[in-house]
Design a protein around this motif. Structure first.
Motif, PDB file in Angstrom:
ATOM      1  N   TRP A 153     -10.392  93.948  84.230  1.00 59.63           N
ATOM      2  CA  TRP A 153      -9.633  93.525  83.050  1.00 59.63           C
ATOM      3  C   TRP A 153     -10.149  92.214  82.467  1.00 59.63           C
ATOM      4  CZ3 TRP A 153      -4.006  94.591  85.126  1.00 59.63           C
ATOM      5  CH2 TRP A 153      -3.823  95.965  85.279  1.00 59.63           C
ATOM      6  N   VAL A 154     -10.406  91.221  83.307  1.00 59.34           N
ATOM      7  CA  VAL A 154     -10.888  89.926  82.812  1.00 59.34           C
ATOM      8  C   VAL A 154     -12.260  90.094  82.164  1.00 59.34           C
ATOM      9  CG1 VAL A 154     -11.690  87.631  83.512  1.00 59.34           C
ATOM     10  CG2 VAL A 154      -9.504  88.496  84.359  1.00 59.34           C
ATOM     11  N   LYS A 155     -13.125  90.846  82.812  1.00 60.16           N
ATOM     12  CA  LYS A 155     -14.461  91.091  82.266  1.00 60.16           C
ATOM     13  C   LYS A 155     -14.367  91.740  80.889  1.00 60.16           C
ATOM     14  CE  LYS A 155     -18.620  93.785  83.243  1.00 60.16           C
ATOM     15  NZ  LYS A 155     -19.298  94.655  84.210  1.00 60.16           N
ATOM     16  N   ALA A 156     -13.480  92.694  80.737  1.00 56.07           N
ATOM     17  CA  ALA A 156     -13.341  93.397  79.461  1.00 56.07           C
ATOM     18  C   ALA A 156     -12.714  92.504  78.396  1.00 56.07           C
ATOM     19  CB  ALA A 156     -12.496  94.655  79.645  1.00 56.07           C
ATOM     20  N   LEU A 157     -11.677  91.782  78.746  1.00 59.42           N
ATOM     21  CA  LEU A 157     -10.994  90.952  77.752  1.00 59.42           C
ATOM     22  C   LEU A 157     -11.855  89.777  77.298  1.00 59.42           C
ATOM     23  CD1 LEU A 157      -7.372  91.013  79.201  1.00 59.42           C
ATOM     24  CD2 LEU A 157      -8.156  92.062  77.072  1.00 59.42           C
ATOM     25  N   THR A 158     -12.689  89.245  78.191  1.00 59.50           N
ATOM     26  CA  THR A 158     -13.535  88.116  77.796  1.00 59.50           C
ATOM     27  C   THR A 158     -14.735  88.551  76.955  1.00 59.50           C
ATOM     28  OG1 THR A 158     -14.660  88.207  79.941  1.00 59.50           O
ATOM     29  CG2 THR A 158     -12.864  86.596  79.693  1.00 59.50           C
ATOM     30  N   ALA A 159     -14.878  89.844  76.737  1.00 58.81           N
ATOM     31  CA  ALA A 159     -15.907  90.326  75.808  1.00 58.81           C
ATOM     32  C   ALA A 159     -15.505  90.032  74.363  1.00 58.81           C
ATOM     33  CB  ALA A 159     -16.142  91.822  75.985  1.00 58.81           C
ATOM     34  N   HIS A 160     -14.218  89.775  74.146  1.00 62.18           N
ATOM     35  CA  HIS A 160     -13.698  89.452  72.814  1.00 62.18           C
ATOM     36  C   HIS A 160     -13.743  87.944  72.596  1.00 62.18           C
ATOM     37  CE1 HIS A 160     -12.260  93.560  72.412  1.00 62.18           C
ATOM     38  NE2 HIS A 160     -11.720  93.454  73.613  1.00 62.18           N
ATOM     39  N   SER A 161     -13.572  87.528  71.366  1.00 56.94           N
ATOM     40  CA  SER A 161     -13.559  86.095  71.058  1.00 56.94           C
ATOM     41  C   SER A 161     -12.340  85.433  71.712  1.00 56.94           C
ATOM     42  CB  SER A 161     -13.527  85.876  69.545  1.00 56.94           C
ATOM     43  OG  SER A 161     -12.274  86.260  69.019  1.00 56.94           O
ATOM     44  N   LEU A 162     -12.450  84.137  71.922  1.00 59.28           N
ATOM     45  CA  LEU A 162     -11.331  83.395  72.518  1.00 59.28           C
ATOM     46  C   LEU A 162     -10.080  83.513  71.658  1.00 59.28           C
ATOM     47  CD1 LEU A 162     -13.142  80.149  73.717  1.00 59.28           C
ATOM     48  CD2 LEU A 162     -12.498  82.149  75.069  1.00 59.28           C
ATOM     49  N   GLU A 163     -10.246  83.415  70.350  1.00 61.59           N
ATOM     50  CA  GLU A 163      -9.103  83.524  69.435  1.00 61.59           C
ATOM     51  C   GLU A 163      -8.398  84.851  69.593  1.00 61.59           C
ATOM     52  OE1 GLU A 163      -9.574  82.459  65.287  1.00 61.59           O
ATOM     53  OE2 GLU A 163     -11.264  81.173  65.838  1.00 61.59           O
ATOM     54  N   THR A 164      -9.165  85.922  69.746  1.00 55.08           N
ATOM     55  CA  THR A 164      -8.581  87.254  69.904  1.00 55.08           C
ATOM     56  C   THR A 164      -7.729  87.323  71.164  1.00 55.08           C
ATOM     57  OG1 THR A 164     -10.455  88.254  68.747  1.00 55.08           O
ATOM     58  CG2 THR A 164      -9.123  89.713  70.122  1.00 55.08           C
ATOM     59  N   VAL A 165      -8.249  86.794  72.258  1.00 54.55           N
ATOM     60  CA  VAL A 165      -7.506  86.816  73.525  1.00 54.55           C
ATOM     61  C   VAL A 165      -6.258  85.941  73.431  1.00 54.55           C
ATOM     62  CG1 VAL A 165      -7.624  86.307  76.001  1.00 54.55           C
ATOM     63  CG2 VAL A 165      -9.606  87.299  74.833  1.00 54.55           C
ATOM     64  N   TYR A 166      -6.402  84.739  72.839  1.00 56.46           N
ATOM     65  CA  TYR A 166      -5.239  83.858  72.674  1.00 56.46           C
ATOM     66  C   TYR A 166      -4.159  84.518  71.820  1.00 56.46           C
ATOM     67  CZ  TYR A 166      -8.153  79.983  74.414  1.00 56.46           C
ATOM     68  OH  TYR A 166      -8.956  79.170  75.174  1.00 56.46           O
ATOM     69  N   ASN A 167      -4.564  85.102  70.708  1.00 58.29           N
ATOM     70  CA  ASN A 167      -3.599  85.743  69.808  1.00 58.29           C
ATOM     71  C   ASN A 167      -2.916  86.923  70.474  1.00 58.29           C
ATOM     72  OD1 ASN A 167      -4.196  83.907  67.788  1.00 58.29           O
ATOM     73  ND2 ASN A 167      -5.674  85.241  66.786  1.00 58.29           N
ATOM     74  N   LEU A 168      -3.656  87.709  71.220  1.00 61.73           N
ATOM     75  CA  LEU A 168      -3.086  88.848  71.934  1.00 61.73           C
ATOM     76  C   LEU A 168      -2.040  88.376  72.934  1.00 61.73           C
ATOM     77  CD1 LEU A 168      -3.056  91.859  72.762  1.00 61.73           C
ATOM     78  CD2 LEU A 168      -4.956  91.329  74.316  1.00 61.73           C
ATOM     79  N   ALA A 169      -2.381  87.387  73.737  1.00 54.19           N
ATOM     80  CA  ALA A 169      -1.449  86.872  74.738  1.00 54.19           C
ATOM     81  C   ALA A 169      -0.219  86.247  74.086  1.00 54.19           C
ATOM     82  CB  ALA A 169      -2.142  85.858  75.633  1.00 54.19           C
ATOM     83  N   GLU A 170      -0.421  85.519  73.003  1.00 49.84           N
ATOM     84  CA  GLU A 170       0.700  84.880  72.304  1.00 49.84           C
ATOM     85  C   GLU A 170       1.647  85.931  71.737  1.00 49.84           C
ATOM     86  OE1 GLU A 170       1.356  82.134  68.364  1.00 49.84           O
ATOM     87  OE2 GLU A 170      -0.470  81.816  69.541  1.00 49.84           O
ATOM     88  N   GLU A 171       1.082  86.988  71.179  1.00 48.22           N
ATOM     89  CA  GLU A 171       1.900  88.038  70.577  1.00 48.22           C
ATOM     90  C   GLU A 171       2.736  88.779  71.619  1.00 48.22           C
ATOM     91  OE1 GLU A 171       1.234  92.254  68.273  1.00 48.22           O
ATOM     92  OE2 GLU A 171      -0.224  90.656  67.920  1.00 48.22           O
ATOM     93  N   ILE A 172       2.128  89.110  72.752  1.00 45.39           N
ATOM     94  CA  ILE A 172       2.874  89.890  73.737  1.00 45.39           C
ATOM     95  C   ILE A 172       3.815  89.029  74.586  1.00 45.39           C
ATOM     96  CG2 ILE A 172       1.228  91.774  73.862  1.00 45.39           C
ATOM     97  CD1 ILE A 172       0.068  90.594  76.346  1.00 45.39           C
ATOM     98  N   ALA A 173       3.594  87.719  74.606  1.00 42.00           N
ATOM     99  CA  ALA A 173       4.437  86.844  75.432  1.00 42.00           C
ATOM    100  C   ALA A 173       5.573  86.186  74.659  1.00 42.00           C
ATOM    101  CB  ALA A 173       3.581  85.773  76.088  1.00 42.00           C
ATOM    102  N   LYS A 174       5.693  86.468  73.357  1.00 37.10           N
ATOM    103  CA  LYS A 174       6.679  85.728  72.560  1.00 37.10           C
ATOM    104  C   LYS A 174       8.128  86.024  72.956  1.00 37.10           C
ATOM    105  CE  LYS A 174       6.215  88.968  68.723  1.00 37.10           C
ATOM    106  NZ  LYS A 174       5.682  89.130  67.392  1.00 37.10           N
ATOM    107  N   ASN A 175       8.392  87.155  73.600  1.00 36.53           N
ATOM    108  CA  ASN A 175       9.766  87.478  74.009  1.00 36.53           C
ATOM    109  C   ASN A 175       9.999  87.235  75.497  1.00 36.53           C
ATOM    110  OD1 ASN A 175      10.494  88.346  71.396  1.00 36.53           O
ATOM    111  ND2 ASN A 175       9.531  90.324  71.786  1.00 36.53           N
ATOM    112  N   TRP A 176       9.062  86.543  76.137  1.00 36.11           N
ATOM    113  CA  TRP A 176       9.156  86.278  77.559  1.00 36.11           C
ATOM    114  C   TRP A 176       9.151  84.774  77.824  1.00 36.11           C
ATOM    115  CZ3 TRP A 176       9.567  90.320  80.978  1.00 36.11           C
ATOM    116  CH2 TRP A 176       9.243  91.593  80.504  1.00 36.11           C
TER     117      TRP A 176
END
Length: 155
Positions: free
Chosen positions: A9-32
């Motif tokens: 999972w880490v290997k795959a997710l780090t293939a994307h830009s840092l902004e993409t990973v940050y935005n993804l995590a921010e979006e899914i964690a907003k209700n937690w």
């Protein structure tokens, strides 16, 4: 959609830009609520390899490394753990990857989105490996031809 092993999972997710990973995590964690099980850390780690002849360890050098271990807690108080360790000096990236890990591992809301990014990241990594393979094939040297020339020179 293919579900990859957790170790990828880490290997795959780090293939994307840092902004993409940050935005993804921010979006899914907003209700937690995020609770750190241990403080996120970054630093240096010694890269140890093994000698091919004597099988003794030696130190190649230092690499940057960050890790995070956290829990996502919902309004009912249910807790879901996630963790990540990545070769970078960014604690924020380790936290974002740990959030994605918690969501994927427990198949929480948004896991399909993370799974899609993982699948796209694995495809990017596969393309990179194919390019490296082509480059390696183009630079390959056949040393057996040298020994034939030496044999011809002796005769």
């Amino acid at each position: 959609m293919m579900i990859y092993e957790r170790s990828l999972w880490v290997k795959a997710l780090t293939a994307h830009s840092l902004e993409t990973v940050y935005n993804l995590a921010e979006e899914i964690a907003k209700n937690w609520q995020i609770k750190h099980q241990s403080l996120p850390k970054n630093g240096l780690s010694l890269l140890t390899l093994q000698d091919g002849v004597f099988h003794e360890p030696y130190y190649l050098g230092e690499i940057p490394i960050s890790h995070a271990h956290l829990s996502l807690i919902n309004e009912q108080g249910d807790s879901y753990d996630g963790a990540a360790q990545v070769m970078t000096d960014s604690e924020d990236l380790a936290i974002a990857l740990a959030v994605c890990d918690a969501v994927m591992a427990n198949q929480l809301k948004g896991w399909e989105q993370v799974a899609n990014y993982i699948e796209l990241g694995m495809k990017k990594r596969e393309e990179e490996n194919n390019i490296r393979g082509v480059m390696l094939a183009k630079t390959k040297v056949n040393f057996s031809l040298l020994s034939q020339e030496e044999n011809n020179a002796e005769n």
